[in-house]
Structures are given as C-alpha cells and as structure tokens.
Design an enzyme around this catalytic site. Structure first.
Site, PDB file in Angstrom:
ATOM      1  CD  GLU A 126      -3.055   0.378  -0.168  1.00  0.00           C
ATOM      2  OE1 GLU A 126      -3.830   1.210  -0.675  1.00  0.00           O
ATOM      3  OE2 GLU A 126      -2.948  -0.799  -0.605  1.00  0.00           O
ATOM      4  CB  CYS A 135       3.297  -5.538 -10.671  1.00  0.00           C
ATOM      5  SG  CYS A 135       4.573  -6.314 -11.692  1.00  0.00           S
ATOM      6  CB  CYS A 176       8.913  -7.877 -10.509  1.00  0.00           C
ATOM      7  SG  CYS A 176       8.180  -6.410 -11.289  1.00  0.00           S
TER       8      CYS A 176
END
Length: 314
Positions: A260, A270, A294
C-alpha cells in the site's frame, strides 16, 4: 475455491520485459545506465532472462484470479516515469507515517508494530518511518456494517481515508492507517485488504484476515445493521488480538503494508512477474504474493527513493 485448470503461466516475452524495465526512450535508457552499477544491472536483467532463477513468472491458478478479473494494461517504467512528472508529491519530505487504529502494543514478545516499522524502514531504505500513537476508531466518523462472510463488524475505508487526509502531518510523504478491524471499500464488495486515496498520499490496510482466528464463513448479508456498541466491542477485541499473530502472519501484514505504501508513492499494480505489487482478490492470492518487488517495480521504487540496490538488500 473452484479451480479452473492446473496453474498456468502468464508471461510476457523477453523483449517486452526488457523494454518495460529499461524503456525504448533514449533518455530513460541513459537514466538507467547512470542509476545502476554493473552488478545491479546484471541483477535487474533477470527480469528478461528466459532462464531466470531470481524472479518467477506469474501463475494463474483459478478463474477468479486478479489477473483475469482486472485485464488492465501493465505499467512499464516509462509510463510510471511520466506519471510521476505530472504528480505534485513533495519527495523532499522523508517521513512515512504509520497510524495505528485501535492497535495497541502488547506487553511482551515480538511486537507487530515494531516488526512493521522495521520492515518498512528496510523496504524503503533512506526514508524515515514514524509510528504515531494509536487512535480509537470511535474518533473517526466512518460507516460500518456486518461482514457478509463472517459475524465481524467491518469499517468503510473511505471514512478512515478522509480522517487521515484531514490529519496528515505537514512533513509526511505519506500516511498509512493500520487496523485489525475488517474493511470494505463499497457496498458491492465483501471486503478489501487495503485502499488508498489517489493524489492525497493516504491509505489504510487491514490485518484482520491474516489473523488465524478470523472466521472464514458464517456471516449473512441479512444481518441487521450493527449498533455503535458492537463497533466498540469489535474495537476492544481488536486491541486484545494484537499478539495473536504468528511470524508467518506478520509477514503477510508486512506485505500488505509495503504494497500500500508503494501505491502511495505512485506505483501501480504489477502484471509483469510475481511481485508484491500484484493485486489480490482473495486471501489465497494475498498469501501467495511475494514480499519483494519484481525488477520493473524495483526500478520504479529506486527512482522515487534513491537507494542503492545492494545496500537495500543487505
């Protein structure tokens, strides 16, 4: 939960992943070259390595997964970069504020709030994290109802967000409310783990469903509207449950908290690889979401915060 098929990979090709990370814009390619060392670039290049071992391809496990329910265009670094240029967020402010709501520290043992503060300080290395004194939910004017899938009282997230917006410290980069009470974002949704107010840098997340004592069924949408006394009782129960989180459950609390705060810093959800910024529509999806971003989301985060990757991972 109804299974559609064995888990299937949801994957972009190496070219698309490389462009999402580095960009096709020469200016952003130059920015990438200057921002990262050779070793850091080698690490980030795992994003588009077909034989990658450090990051995992997204998997679709059920017909109700977030990926299938929200077929939005993925946000690459270039899109994020230009969106950040249009934002008026003041990144000279270096404080992340955590605002507990009816969440009191326990007397002994591993503290949930201490663990969250430590995790956030490491995740957003270079920013200062301040944990504000807990406030009672009775001091916040928000709607509440009975949960549709349990007998618990739920808080409407919008009332909390408005309170946080109106009480945001002047030096706050962002403020995140933390509660053990369940949340719902609107009447048509049964619950939400978190919600944020776009453009205001305030959000709220609930840890209710990560607690082992949360009832997973038994509620009814025909329950009468809860009375204020029930909200006060739920508030007291939330304070009493603070130390009932296991280490694994605390990890889930850390995930939703960092997820958040990333939204509050401008990162979208994502769809590139398995990532903390994946959306989640169910507890199962939230539990499977990794704690780390990522490479593409990591570049976005590094651009905002300015840390060195090696220092952060240490």
């Amino acid at each position: 939960m109804l299974q559609c098929k064995p888990a299937q990979e949801f994957s972009f090709g190496p070219r698309a992943l490389k462009d999402a990370l580095i960009s096709t814009d020469p200016a952003l390619q130059e920015l990438y070259a200057k921002a990262f060392s050779r070793a850091e670039k080698l690490f980030l290049s795992e994003a588009y390595n077909p034989q990658r071992t450090l990051f995992c391809t997204l998997l679709i496990r059920t017909a109700f997964d977030w990926l299938l329910s929200h077929p939005d265009a993925p946000e690459d670094f270039e899109t994020f970069y230009h969106a950040m240029l249009r934002r008026k967020q003041n990144f000279y402010r270096k404080h992340i504020y955590l605002q507990p709501i009816d969440l009191i520290e326990g007397p002994a043992g591993l503290s949930l709030l201490d663990s969250l503060q430590s995790c956030v300080e490491s995740f957003f290395l270079g920013l200062r994290v301040k944990c504000l004194p807990s406030i009672p939910v009775s001091s916040i004017h928000c709607c509440f109802r009975h949960s549709r899938d349990s007998d618990r009282v739920q808080l409407h997230a919008d009332g909390i967000l408005n309170f946080l917006k109106n009480n945001k410290p002047m030096d706050a980069l962002c403020v995140l409310g933390l509660t053990l009470l369940d949340l719902y974002p609107c009447e048509t949704w049964s619950f939400t783990f978190s919600k944020f107010l776009p453009g205001q840098e305030v959000g709220v997340c609930s840890f209710a469903r990560f607690s082992g004592d949360f009832p997973q069924a038994g509620g009814s949408s025909l329950n009468p509207p809860p009375q204020k006394e029930e909200l006060c009782e739920a508030s007291r129960e939330g304070r009493d449950r603070t130390l009932q989180f296991s280490a694994q459950e605390m990890v889930q609390c850390c995930k939703v908290t960092c997820h958040e705060i990333c939204h509050l810093m401008g990162l979208g959800t994502c769809r590139w690889l398995q990532c903390i910024m994946q959306g989640a529509l169910s507890l199962d999806e939230a539990l499977l979401r990794p704690l780390e971003p990522c490479p593409i989301c990591l570049r976005k985060l590094q651009h905002v915060v300015g840390f060195k990757l090696i220092e952060r991972y240490r």
